[in-house]
Write a protein that holds these residues in place. Structure first.
Motif, PDB file in Angstrom:
ATOM      1  N   TYR A  18     -15.104  -3.809   0.702  1.00 46.79           N
ATOM      2  CA  TYR A  18     -13.801  -3.165   0.575  1.00 46.79           C
ATOM      3  C   TYR A  18     -12.914  -3.747  -0.534  1.00 46.79           C
ATOM      4  N   CYS A  22     -11.472  -1.320  -3.398  1.00 54.79           N
ATOM      5  CA  CYS A  22     -10.033  -1.148  -3.580  1.00 54.79           C
ATOM      6  C   CYS A  22      -9.624  -1.460  -5.009  1.00 54.79           C
ATOM      7  N   GLN A  38      -2.702  -2.553  -3.582  1.00 55.87           N
ATOM      8  CA  GLN A  38      -4.024  -2.776  -3.015  1.00 55.87           C
ATOM      9  C   GLN A  38      -4.011  -2.747  -1.489  1.00 55.87           C
ATOM     10  N   LEU A  41      -4.366   0.754  -0.204  1.00 54.61           N
ATOM     11  CA  LEU A  41      -5.739   1.241  -0.298  1.00 54.61           C
ATOM     12  C   LEU A  41      -6.601   0.638   0.803  1.00 54.61           C
ATOM     13  N   MET A  42      -6.469  -0.676   1.021  1.00 58.31           N
ATOM     14  CA  MET A  42      -7.276  -1.353   2.030  1.00 58.31           C
ATOM     15  C   MET A  42      -7.008  -0.793   3.420  1.00 58.31           C
ATOM     16  N   PHE A  45      -8.965   2.477   3.493  1.00 59.34           N
ATOM     17  CA  PHE A  45     -10.416   2.305   3.413  1.00 59.34           C
ATOM     18  C   PHE A  45     -10.975   1.899   4.767  1.00 59.34           C
ATOM     19  N   VAL A  52      -8.632   7.421   2.508  1.00 65.43           N
ATOM     20  CA  VAL A  52      -8.090   6.818   1.287  1.00 65.43           C
ATOM     21  C   VAL A  52      -8.057   7.821   0.144  1.00 65.43           C
TER      22      VAL A  52
END
Length: 209
Positions: A18, A22, A38, A41-42, A45, A52
């Motif tokens: 991940y 990302c 970030q 995004l994480m 994800f 995402v």
């Protein structure tokens, strides 16, 4: 042992992919003129790839399919990101196999899963690897799990699926097998078991028992 078979998810379960994913998606969003944190995004994800891509599409005012196309093109140009197995994975896989257990993978990742496994010298620990989205429907559909169960004669009561997302858990429950959520963060889950560290699997499967 309590379980004879383990069906593993790949991203976020076997390999710590991940952070690199990302990073790369963040670069794609930068190229579109829409920088994103970030951590945002994480957070998505770890729910699903669809989550995402949908969110990134909303930020950029583009369909998620377009974000996916640009992201895949970026990866095709720059290569799959470097990623490594989580700590304790190699040792557990080897010990579980030596005790008579069989390891399998049911993942949304396609051909690159074989490259990652081979690069880490882990291929020898897996009986079979299947990918959703290419041959089988994506999780939480249990098609990949059911294929492995039928093809390899797995006893559902002695088969455990391990994954880091709730869709992994639901795919396991929909196949009638036990499910273990691997997550350091507390969350609501339909899983039969949950672990914060992979070292907890030894006791869970009664590896020494």
């Amino acid at each position: 042992m309590r379980y004879d078979n383990i069906i593993w998810d790949f991203d976020g379960t076997l390999f710590d992919t991940y952070p690199a994913m990302c990073r790369d998606l963040g670069k794609v969003m930068d190229s579109l003129g829409v920088p994103v944190p970030q951590e945002d995004l994480m957070a998505r994800f770890t729910v699903s790839r669809k989550a995402v891509l949908t969110w990134c599409g909303e930020q950029a005012g583009l369909p998620p399919e377009e974000i996916d196309r640009v992201y895949r093109a970026w990866v095709a140009e720059h290569g799959q990101p470097e990623a490594h197995p989580f700590p304790h994975i190699r040792e557990f896989l080897a010990r579980f196999q030596a005790a008579g257990g069989r390891n399998f993978v049911f993942t949304h990742r396609s051909g690159s899963v074989h490259d990652y496994l081979a690069g880490a010298d882990l291929t020898k620990y897996f009986t079979d690897v299947v990918s959703a989205g290419t041959t089988y429907a994506r999780k939480p559909d249990p098609a990949g799990n059911n294929y492995l169960i039928a093809t390899h004669g797995l006893d559902r009561e002695r088969t455990l699926a391990v994954g880091d997302r709730e869709l992994d858990i639901l795919a396991a429950k929909n196949a009638g097998i036990h499910a273990c959520l691997f997550s350091p963060e507390p969350q609501e889950t339909a899983a039969d078991h949950r672990i914060r560290e992979l070292t907890e699997l030894d006791d869970l499967v009664s590896l020494d028992g």
